[in-house]
Design a protein around this motif. Structure first.
Motif, mmCIF file in Angstrom:
data_model
loop_
_atom_site.group_PDB
_atom_site.id
_atom_site.type_symbol
_atom_site.label_atom_id
_atom_site.label_comp_id
_atom_site.label_asym_id
_atom_site.label_seq_id
_atom_site.Cartn_x
_atom_site.Cartn_y
_atom_site.Cartn_z
ATOM 1 N N VAL A 153 0.839 -1.198 0.000
ATOM 2 C CA VAL A 153 0.000 0.000 0.000
ATOM 3 C C VAL A 153 0.876 1.251 0.000
ATOM 4 C CG1 VAL A 153 -1.742 1.314 1.265
ATOM 5 C CG2 VAL A 153 -1.886 -1.183 1.171
ATOM 6 N N ILE A 154 0.609 2.150 -0.944
ATOM 7 C CA ILE A 154 1.290 3.442 -0.999
ATOM 8 C C ILE A 154 0.230 4.531 -0.868
ATOM 9 C CG2 ILE A 154 2.543 5.057 -2.483
ATOM 10 C CD1 ILE A 154 4.066 2.710 -3.643
ATOM 11 N N GLU A 155 0.448 5.424 0.085
ATOM 12 C CA GLU A 155 -0.487 6.532 0.275
ATOM 13 C C GLU A 155 0.074 7.802 -0.334
ATOM 14 O OE1 GLU A 155 -3.382 6.786 3.473
ATOM 15 O OE2 GLU A 155 -1.960 5.655 4.669
ATOM 16 N N ALA A 156 -0.800 8.551 -0.976
ATOM 17 C CA ALA A 156 -0.417 9.793 -1.636
ATOM 18 C C ALA A 156 -1.456 10.865 -1.319
ATOM 19 C CB ALA A 156 -0.322 9.575 -3.146
ATOM 20 N N ALA A 157 -1.116 12.105 -1.638
ATOM 21 C CA ALA A 157 -2.052 13.215 -1.443
ATOM 22 C C ALA A 157 -1.870 14.214 -2.565
ATOM 23 C CB ALA A 157 -1.823 13.881 -0.091
ATOM 24 N N GLY A 158 -2.969 14.871 -2.927
ATOM 25 C CA GLY A 158 -2.920 15.854 -4.001
ATOM 26 C C GLY A 158 -4.121 16.767 -3.926
ATOM 27 N N GLY A 159 -4.287 17.574 -4.972
ATOM 28 C CA GLY A 159 -5.371 18.529 -4.893
ATOM 29 C C GLY A 159 -6.000 18.915 -6.210
ATOM 30 N N ILE A 160 -7.265 19.308 -6.107
ATOM 31 C CA ILE A 160 -7.927 20.036 -7.182
ATOM 32 C C ILE A 160 -7.678 21.506 -6.881
ATOM 33 C CG2 ILE A 160 -10.143 20.654 -8.202
ATOM 34 C CD1 ILE A 160 -11.123 17.877 -7.757
ATOM 35 N N VAL A 161 -6.781 22.098 -7.655
ATOM 36 C CA VAL A 161 -6.368 23.486 -7.422
ATOM 37 C C VAL A 161 -7.137 24.390 -8.385
ATOM 38 C CG1 VAL A 161 -4.420 25.086 -7.302
ATOM 39 C CG2 VAL A 161 -4.067 22.645 -6.823
ATOM 40 N N THR A 162 -7.854 25.365 -7.836
ATOM 41 C CA THR A 162 -8.620 26.299 -8.666
ATOM 42 C C THR A 162 -8.062 27.709 -8.517
ATOM 43 O OG1 THR A 162 -10.221 26.609 -6.876
ATOM 44 C CG2 THR A 162 -10.749 24.952 -8.532
ATOM 45 N N TYR A 219 -5.949 29.063 -5.300
ATOM 46 C CA TYR A 219 -4.718 29.765 -5.660
ATOM 47 C C TYR A 219 -5.087 31.145 -6.186
ATOM 48 C CZ TYR A 219 -0.507 30.969 -8.300
ATOM 49 O OH TYR A 219 0.595 31.614 -8.793
ATOM 50 N N GLU A 220 -4.463 32.166 -5.626
ATOM 51 C CA GLU A 220 -4.790 33.531 -6.040
ATOM 52 C C GLU A 220 -3.580 34.277 -6.591
ATOM 53 O OE1 GLU A 220 -6.816 35.518 -2.868
ATOM 54 O OE2 GLU A 220 -8.579 34.207 -3.007
ATOM 55 N N GLY A 221 -2.491 33.582 -6.818
ATOM 56 C CA GLY A 221 -1.295 34.227 -7.333
ATOM 57 C C GLY A 221 -1.262 34.263 -8.854
ATOM 58 N N ASN A 222 -0.135 34.680 -9.407
ATOM 59 C CA ASN A 222 0.049 34.681 -10.864
ATOM 60 C C ASN A 222 1.463 34.217 -11.224
ATOM 61 O OD1 ASN A 222 1.477 36.861 -9.960
ATOM 62 N ND2 ASN A 222 0.405 38.394 -11.194
ATOM 63 N N GLU A 223 1.950 33.228 -10.449
ATOM 64 C CA GLU A 223 3.293 32.706 -10.697
ATOM 65 C C GLU A 223 3.354 31.939 -12.012
ATOM 66 O OE1 GLU A 223 4.848 31.153 -6.497
ATOM 67 O OE2 GLU A 223 2.716 30.808 -6.800
ATOM 68 N N LYS A 224 4.549 31.892 -12.571
ATOM 69 C CA LYS A 224 4.769 31.114 -13.786
ATOM 70 C C LYS A 224 4.668 29.626 -13.441
ATOM 71 C CE LYS A 224 8.228 30.193 -17.378
ATOM 72 N NZ LYS A 224 9.615 30.457 -17.833
ATOM 73 N N TRP A 263 -3.611 25.518 -16.747
ATOM 74 C CA TRP A 263 -4.933 25.776 -16.191
ATOM 75 C C TRP A 263 -5.982 25.413 -17.239
ATOM 76 C CZ3 TRP A 263 -5.242 26.673 -11.201
ATOM 77 C CH2 TRP A 263 -4.186 27.309 -10.531
ATOM 78 N N LYS A 264 -7.050 24.715 -16.827
ATOM 79 C CA LYS A 264 -8.085 24.282 -17.763
ATOM 80 C C LYS A 264 -9.470 24.689 -17.260
ATOM 81 C CE LYS A 264 -5.375 21.670 -20.470
ATOM 82 N NZ LYS A 264 -5.169 21.960 -21.916
ATOM 83 N N SER A 265 -10.281 25.230 -18.169
ATOM 84 C CA SER A 265 -11.680 25.520 -17.848
ATOM 85 C C SER A 265 -12.475 24.214 -17.853
ATOM 86 C CB SER A 265 -12.275 26.480 -18.879
ATOM 87 O OG SER A 265 -12.378 25.826 -20.141
ATOM 88 N N LYS A 266 -13.698 24.257 -17.343
ATOM 89 C CA LYS A 266 -14.516 23.044 -17.309
ATOM 90 C C LYS A 266 -14.730 22.494 -18.714
ATOM 91 C CE LYS A 266 -18.771 21.045 -15.433
ATOM 92 N NZ LYS A 266 -19.978 21.253 -14.605
ATOM 93 N N ASN A 267 -15.001 23.368 -19.679
ATOM 94 C CA ASN A 267 -15.191 22.903 -21.061
ATOM 95 C C ASN A 267 -13.923 22.248 -21.608
ATOM 96 O OD1 ASN A 267 -17.853 23.643 -21.243
ATOM 97 N ND2 ASN A 267 -17.456 25.622 -22.210
ATOM 98 N N GLU A 268 -12.778 22.857 -21.320
ATOM 99 C CA GLU A 268 -11.511 22.285 -21.792
ATOM 100 C C GLU A 268 -11.242 20.934 -21.129
ATOM 101 O OE1 GLU A 268 -8.804 26.207 -22.835
ATOM 102 O OE2 GLU A 268 -9.059 25.629 -20.739
#
Length: 202
Positions: A67-76, A153-158, A172-177
Motif C-alpha cells: 500500500v502506498i499513500e499519496a495526497a494531491g489537490g484540485i487546485v482552482t 490559488y490567487e497568485g500569478n506565478e509562472k 490551467w483548464k476551464s470546465k469545457n476544456e
C-alpha cells in the motif's frame, strides 16, 4: 463502499449487490484473487464484490498489495480553472507520495508546489479518496490510496513543470476544456474525483 480501478476497470466493494456487469459474493480471499484475474486478464469491464462485513473484506483486499499513500489537490484559480499536469501523454492532477512525518495536508501542498511551481496555495477542505492498482517493473503489485483536497490559488506565478518527474506541461483548464481535452486523455479515477467535485456544487 470502495471503488478501485484495476487497469482502468472498476472494482466496487459494497454490502449489497450492485447493478453491474459481474457480481461475486465474498467467500474467502480466493474471491478477491478471482476478481483481480477477471479484471486484468479478460474483457470483463467492471466487477462488484459484496458482503456484509465490508471493512473486513477491504482489510483482506489491502493485505494482498503493497500500500502506498499519496495526497494531491484540485487546485482552482480566480477564474475557476483547474490546474493540471501532463505526464507520459496523460493529463493528471498534481499529487505524490506522503513522506515520513508529513500530514496528508502537508504532502498535498508540497507535491502541488513541486510538480507545478505554484506556491501561494490555500488548502480549503478534504474532498475524497481514490484507489487504484498497478504493477511495478519488478512485478510487485501496488494499491495506491490518494487523498484529495480542494485547494485555491490567487497568485500569478509562472507554471513550472517538474521535468525530473516526467512532467512535460502544467496548464490551467476551464470546465469545457477539461471535458473536451482532458477527459479523453486522463485516468478514470481522475474523472471520478472531478465529477464528484462538480456535483458538490449542484
Amino acid at each position: 463502499m470502495y471503488k478501485v480501478f484495476v487497469n482502468e476497470k472498476k472494482l466496487i466493494f459494497s454490502t449489497v449487490p450492485e447493478d453491474i456487469h459481474k457480481k461475486l459474493r465474498y467467500e474467502t480471499r480466493a474471491t478477491l484473487e478471482i476478481a483481480i484475474d477477471l479484471l486484468e486478464n479478460t474483457s470483463c469491464p467492471e466487477l462488484n464484490i459484496y458482503g456484509e462485513e465490508i471493512e473486513e473484506i477491504w482489510k483482506d483486499f489491502s493485505q494482498m498489495f503493497k500500500v502506498i499513500e499519496a495526497a494531491g489537490g484540485i487546485v482552482t484559480n480566480q477564474d475557476k480553472e483547474i490546474l493540471f499536469i501532463r505526464r507520459l501523454g496523460k493529463w493528471d492532477l498534481a499529487k505524490g507520495k506522503i513522506e515520513k512525518g508529513e500530514s496528508l495536508e502537508q504532502a498535498a501542498l508540497r507535491e502541488i508546489t513541486e510538480e507545478t511551481g505554484v506556491k501561494e496555495l490555500l488548502l480549503e477542505k478534504f474532498l475524497n479518496t481514490t484507489y487504484h492498482i498497478y504493477t511495478e517493473r519488478n512485478g510487485e503489485k501496488i494499491l495506491k490510496i490518494t487523498h484529495w483536497f480542494k485547494v485555491s490559488y490567487e497568485g500569478n506565478e509562472k507554471l513550472v513543470p517538474q521535468l525530473e518527474e516526467g512532467i512535460s506541461e502544467v496548464s490551467w483548464k476551464s470546465k469545457n476544456e477539461i471535458i473536451q481535452d482532458v477527459f479523453p486523455m486522463t485516468f478514470r479515477n481522475i474523472k471520478l474525483i472531478l465529477e464528484n467535485y462538480w456535483s458538490s456544487f449542484k
